[in-house]
Design a protein around this motif. Structure first.
Motif, short mmCIF file in Angstrom:
data_model
loop_
_atom_site.label_atom_id
_atom_site.label_comp_id
_atom_site.label_asym_id
_atom_site.label_seq_id
_atom_site.Cartn_x
_atom_site.Cartn_y
_atom_site.Cartn_z
N ASP A 115 -20.93 -33.70 -56.75
CA ASP A 115 -22.09 -33.01 -56.21
C ASP A 115 -22.22 -31.65 -56.89
N PRO A 116 -23.39 -30.98 -56.80
CA PRO A 116 -23.61 -29.73 -57.52
C PRO A 116 -22.62 -28.62 -57.19
N SER A 117 -22.02 -28.66 -56.01
CA SER A 117 -21.06 -27.62 -55.63
C SER A 117 -19.67 -27.88 -56.19
N GLY A 118 -19.42 -29.12 -56.63
CA GLY A 118 -18.11 -29.48 -57.15
C GLY A 118 -17.08 -29.75 -56.07
N SER A 119 -17.52 -29.83 -54.82
CA SER A 119 -16.58 -30.06 -53.72
C SER A 119 -16.47 -31.53 -53.33
N LEU A 120 -17.45 -32.35 -53.71
CA LEU A 120 -17.45 -33.76 -53.37
C LEU A 120 -17.59 -34.61 -54.62
N ASP A 138 -13.03 -35.87 -51.37
CA ASP A 138 -12.89 -34.43 -51.53
C ASP A 138 -12.49 -34.21 -52.99
N ALA A 139 -13.36 -33.58 -53.77
CA ALA A 139 -13.12 -33.45 -55.20
C ALA A 139 -12.01 -32.46 -55.51
N ILE A 140 -11.60 -31.68 -54.54
CA ILE A 140 -10.54 -30.68 -54.77
C ILE A 140 -9.17 -31.27 -54.45
N THR A 141 -9.06 -32.00 -53.33
CA THR A 141 -7.77 -32.55 -52.93
C THR A 141 -7.60 -34.02 -53.32
N GLY A 142 -8.73 -34.70 -53.60
CA GLY A 142 -8.67 -36.13 -53.91
C GLY A 142 -8.65 -37.01 -52.68
N LYS A 143 -8.78 -36.43 -51.49
CA LYS A 143 -8.74 -37.21 -50.25
C LYS A 143 -9.96 -38.12 -50.15
N ASP A 144 -9.73 -39.35 -49.72
CA ASP A 144 -10.80 -40.32 -49.49
C ASP A 144 -11.42 -40.00 -48.13
N LEU A 145 -12.60 -39.38 -48.14
CA LEU A 145 -13.21 -38.90 -46.90
C LEU A 145 -13.79 -40.01 -46.06
#
Length: 317
Positions: free
Chosen positions: A74-79, A93-100
């Motif tokens: 996503d544009p924020s880089g968080s997802l 979660d693009a930071i932790t790699g967690k499958d949301l």
């Protein structure tokens, strides 16, 4: 036969890690961090996140049970979102790699994309149904829009153009513009349709804004690369390529708008002049056909993904 006079013999950065053919690449520039990321979808079921400049591996998203066909940040880089042959789309979660959470489908999902405000996720695939998920309420049923109520038309690519306008590339060679969030209920007909020559499947589709401020849609289908003006919705240029895009490949426009890069049915990566279609460069490094290709946001490099399971980063001149 390769033309040695155009073979620039560039040595790319090789990014190993995948073990099957690549399917999609996307760069994402995060302004607050002044950093570029590169996310890759692959048939090995393991989409990856890398530094977009060095190619260094950052992390792997683990959870799919089938080939991954599409990957987007996503544009924020968080997802991050990934679409797969296991009949699902995962949001991470693009930071932790967690499958949301996981979004189930009824057939292979070929494409996904975040809206500019990161609130919605669009998906499409072999069902021929465009789905719009509200990511603030992922448990709710999505908005569903068949591309043609009378027959199934595969969706191969989708890209948000604005908060309320979505571009969908299809298996019948048509590009449909939808306003899925319009008041009064789900849309039943596209607001506009553009066609490529013939009925070749839309293999690749990229929305970009040039440094001159022109919004351009780059499309690879059949044996041609097309460039459409997204304001007038007219075809600006169309060039027949020395390769085809029937099974793989794509094209990407340089941010300057002066050249573009394409790859497909052979091992060569080609750079062309946008105004004339003249081939400027011919680069070899992959050991399999080119499956996906993208310029970085700055245009200083471009990434290619191949059937050989590697990503290569090429410096531009």
């Amino acid at each position: 036969m390769a033309n040695d006079s155009k073979n620039t013999r560039k040595i790319p950065i090789v990014c190993p890690g995948h073990t099957r053919p690549l399917a999609e690449l996307q760069f994402c520039y995060i302004a607050p961090e002044q950093r570029t990321f590169l996310v890759s979808a692959c048939h090995d079921r393991l989409p990856m996140l890398r530094d977009g400049t060095s190619g260094d591996w950052i992390g792997t998203f683990v959870g799919h049970k089938g080939a991954v066909w599409s990957c987007r940040m996503d544009p924020s880089g968080s997802l991050a979102a990934t679409a797969s042959g296991d009949f699902s789309v995962h949001v991470w979660d693009a930071i932790t790699g967690k499958d949301l959470f996981q979004l189930p489908h009824k057939h292979i999902v070929k494409t996904c994309d975040f809206s500019p405000n990161s609130k919605y996720l669009a998906t499409g695939g072999h069902e021929g149904i465009l789905r719009i998920y509200d990511l603030t309420q992922p448990e709710q049923a999505p908005i569903t829009i068949p591309q043609d109520p009378s027959k199934k038309i595969t969706i191969t690519k989708c890209n948000w153009l604005s908060e309320d306008l979505l571009i969908v590339g299809c298996g019948d060679g048509k590009i449909r513009f939808w306003q899925p969030l319009a008041q009064g209920g789900p849309a039943t007909v596209p607001v506009h349709t553009m066609s490529t020559e013939g009925t070749s499947e839309i293999r690749d589709m990229e929305v970009s804004r040039t440094t001159a401020g022109q919004d351009v849609l780059t499309v690879a289908a059949g044996e041609r690369v097309y460039f459409f003006d997204l304001q007038t919705r007219t075809c600006l240029k169309s060039y027949k390529m020395p390769i085809h895009f029937r099974e793989e490949g794509g094209a990407s426009l340089h941010p300057s708008g002066n050249k573009f890069v394409a790859g497909g049915s052979d091992l060569w990566v080609r750079v062309f002049d946008y105004q004339t279609g003249e081939e400027l460069e011919l680069n070899k490094g992959h050991h399999g056909p080119i499956r996906c290709i993208r310029y970085s946001p700055t245009g200083e490099s471009y990434a290619t993904g191949s059937e050989d399971g590697t990503i290569r980063l090429w410096k531009t001149d």
